[in-house]
Design an enzyme around this catalytic site. Sequence first.
Site, PDB file in Angstrom:
ATOM      1  N   ASP A  32      32.080  34.242 -20.094  1.00  0.00           N
ATOM      2  CA  ASP A  32      31.586  33.293 -21.100  1.00  0.00           C
ATOM      3  C   ASP A  32      30.916  34.001 -22.277  1.00  0.00           C
ATOM      4  O   ASP A  32      29.973  33.480 -22.868  1.00  0.00           O
ATOM      5  CB  ASP A  32      30.601  32.287 -20.485  1.00  0.00           C
ATOM      6  CG  ASP A  32      31.181  31.624 -19.258  1.00  0.00           C
ATOM      7  OD1 ASP A  32      32.342  31.219 -19.321  1.00  0.00           O
ATOM      8  OD2 ASP A  32      30.477  31.528 -18.237  1.00  0.00           O
TER       9      ASP A  32
ATOM     10  N   LYS B 193      34.941  35.153 -25.539  1.00  0.00           N
ATOM     11  CA  LYS B 193      36.188  35.908 -25.700  1.00  0.00           C
ATOM     12  C   LYS B 193      37.243  35.139 -26.471  1.00  0.00           C
ATOM     13  O   LYS B 193      38.011  35.714 -27.220  1.00  0.00           O
ATOM     14  CB  LYS B 193      36.749  36.276 -24.321  1.00  0.00           C
ATOM     15  CG  LYS B 193      35.962  37.368 -23.639  1.00  0.00           C
ATOM     16  CD  LYS B 193      36.627  37.818 -22.357  1.00  0.00           C
ATOM     17  CE  LYS B 193      36.422  36.886 -21.195  1.00  0.00           C
ATOM     18  NZ  LYS B 193      35.075  36.662 -20.734  1.00  0.00           N
TER      19      LYS B 193
ATOM     20  N   GLY C 210      38.081  29.892 -18.894  1.00  0.00           N
ATOM     21  CA  GLY C 210      38.091  28.829 -19.902  1.00  0.00           C
ATOM     22  C   GLY C 210      37.870  29.457 -21.255  1.00  0.00           C
ATOM     23  O   GLY C 210      36.790  29.981 -21.523  1.00  0.00           O
ATOM     24  N   HIS C 211      38.896  29.475 -22.083  1.00  0.00           N
ATOM     25  CA  HIS C 211      38.767  30.071 -23.411  1.00  0.00           C
ATOM     26  C   HIS C 211      38.919  28.982 -24.471  1.00  0.00           C
ATOM     27  O   HIS C 211      39.930  28.293 -24.516  1.00  0.00           O
ATOM     28  CB  HIS C 211      39.805  31.180 -23.609  1.00  0.00           C
ATOM     29  CG  HIS C 211      39.564  32.366 -22.721  1.00  0.00           C
ATOM     30  ND1 HIS C 211      40.420  33.416 -22.595  1.00  0.00           N
ATOM     31  CD2 HIS C 211      38.506  32.659 -21.916  1.00  0.00           C
ATOM     32  CE1 HIS C 211      39.921  34.308 -21.752  1.00  0.00           C
ATOM     33  NE2 HIS C 211      38.758  33.861 -21.325  1.00  0.00           N
TER      34      HIS C 211
ATOM     35  N   GLN D 105      36.772  36.287 -17.466  1.00  0.00           N
ATOM     36  CA  GLN D 105      35.496  36.597 -16.775  1.00  0.00           C
ATOM     37  C   GLN D 105      34.848  37.860 -17.365  1.00  0.00           C
ATOM     38  O   GLN D 105      35.117  38.179 -18.520  1.00  0.00           O
ATOM     39  CB  GLN D 105      35.720  36.733 -15.259  1.00  0.00           C
ATOM     40  CG  GLN D 105      36.096  35.424 -14.567  1.00  0.00           C
ATOM     41  CD  GLN D 105      37.579  35.200 -14.436  1.00  0.00           C
ATOM     42  OE1 GLN D 105      38.315  36.109 -14.180  1.00  0.00           O
ATOM     43  NE2 GLN D 105      38.026  33.964 -14.608  1.00  0.00           N
TER      44      GLN D 105
HETATM   45  P1  IMP Z   1      35.960  31.924  -8.589  1.00  0.00           P
HETATM   46  O1  IMP Z   1      36.564  32.820  -9.613  1.00  0.00           O
HETATM   47  O2  IMP Z   1      36.316  30.478  -8.795  1.00  0.00           O
HETATM   48  O3  IMP Z   1      36.240  32.395  -7.186  1.00  0.00           O
HETATM   49  O4  IMP Z   1      34.363  31.984  -8.759  1.00  0.00           O
HETATM   50  C1  IMP Z   1      33.615  33.135  -8.404  1.00  0.00           C
HETATM   51  C2  IMP Z   1      32.435  33.325  -9.365  1.00  0.00           C
HETATM   52  O5  IMP Z   1      32.926  33.664 -10.648  1.00  0.00           O
HETATM   53  C3  IMP Z   1      31.569  32.075  -9.584  1.00  0.00           C
HETATM   54  O6  IMP Z   1      30.230  32.484  -9.764  1.00  0.00           O
HETATM   55  C4  IMP Z   1      32.113  31.486 -10.874  1.00  0.00           C
HETATM   56  O7  IMP Z   1      31.151  30.706 -11.546  1.00  0.00           O
HETATM   57  C5  IMP Z   1      32.434  32.762 -11.632  1.00  0.00           C
HETATM   58  N1  IMP Z   1      33.499  32.572 -12.629  1.00  0.00           N
HETATM   59  C6  IMP Z   1      34.810  32.440 -12.410  1.00  0.00           C
HETATM   60  N2  IMP Z   1      35.486  32.318 -13.567  1.00  0.00           N
HETATM   61  C7  IMP Z   1      34.572  32.380 -14.551  1.00  0.00           C
HETATM   62  C8  IMP Z   1      34.670  32.362 -15.980  1.00  0.00           C
HETATM   63  O8  IMP Z   1      35.738  32.265 -16.589  1.00  0.00           O
HETATM   64  N3  IMP Z   1      33.489  32.476 -16.653  1.00  0.00           N
HETATM   65  C9  IMP Z   1      32.296  32.640 -16.014  1.00  0.00           C
HETATM   66  N4  IMP Z   1      32.161  32.675 -14.697  1.00  0.00           N
HETATM   67  C10 IMP Z   1      33.305  32.553 -13.960  1.00  0.00           C
END
Ligand code: IMP
Length: 430
Positions: A13, A16, A40-41, A224
Amino acid sequence: MASVAVIGSQWGDEGKGKIVDWLSSRADVVVRFQGGHNAGHTLVIDGKTYKLHLLPSGIVRKNKFSIIGNGVVVDPWALLKEIKAIRDQGVDVTPDNLMIAENATLILPVHSVLDEAMEKARGNDPIGTTKRGIGPAYEDKVARRGIRICDLREPDVLKEKIGNMMLHHNALLKGLGMDTVSADEIYSALMKVRDEILPYAGVVWRVLDKMRREGKKILFEGAQGMMLDVDHGTYPFVTSSNMHAAQAATGSGMGPDAVGYILGITKAYTTRVGSGPFPTELEDDVGKYLGEKGHEFGTTTGRKRRCGWFDAVLVRQSVTISGIKGIALTKLDVLDGLKELKICVGYELDGKKIDYLPASQAAQEKVVPVYETMEGWSESTKGARSWKDLPAAAVKYVRHIEELIGAPVTLLSTSPERDDTILMHDPFAG
Ligand code: IMP
């Protein structure tokens, strides 16, 4: 090499979407190489907002080729939904501008069921995943029972593979006291979408090799951030892929020299969504102020992001581990109006000063940030397009960040608008 990898240097977040969009206007091809629709972009182009999760950001631009690499986990239903949504906004998405690696692993409905079940099983200590099935799909990939895009071409093989995979998952679901999932249902559901997915399937590594030989500009779009990297992040509170720039090569099928310039996207403060250690977190009015002013809500899940001061120790760690050459600093304007600013320059662990975040979960929870305090500024930096538009205190803050993290600010973003950007160096110039 005319290629750039954009990766997050914090917990995701970092903003990007805007930077990738800005760079994609200079690139020929945009490649996603890890993660899935947990990302999420948000792109704002000519006042129109596009929200992307799985599609590479280049998709919204004409004459750009978009690639979803083998390192990505692809939920076919989420992909088709996103393609439809973006088409409804007037964007063309066809096999002429989108290719998905035939060796990419699929996310199936059972993976989100398992994601949710595992989070519940963790009781009071959940990871706070996006519940999109990302972790369970990567687990299947590594356990060699994953279903891949190319399997959709061979119904008999597909059926057998789903049967094998579900033997494993149904045993687990039974153990958790949950309903089992029928392998036949998964098979039928996949057979219904395969004709819509397969036209996009291709041999990505060959296409990229050709593009590289032709001198095309390649932009690798990371999702991420490094602190969520499965190896180098705040394990186990991480996602299940590598954000490390080397993954741009592995996750698309290129050699380790595929990436010419590694740009780390870095927010002028820190945020995190989901659980896990966050040394500089602010649970006071300043934290609230950053959250409100920075609109810190997840693009994918709508969850409130946790906010805190800039942590130079973490970003320096990301810069070092991932070989970041320069950073794009975002959301500086959110700090406008704060009387003083703090930057974390080290930690204290059990009374000792340390200058890195240790790997142990217990230590990560215990570290106490050591801060330097800097003067804030009252003027607005929003929309500034050159250094001379910035107040002296803001310039000082940015320069100090460069010094502390050991990397220059290549790009400074001063609002969500594409042109509100101060460029110091063109990353495509290497
Ligand atoms: P998962 O990727 O759904 O398995 O989530 C694992 C961890 O990564 C959690 O803390 C999510 O909130 C975080 N996370 C996953 N994708 C994003 C992203 O695009 N931005 C920020 N945090 C993310």
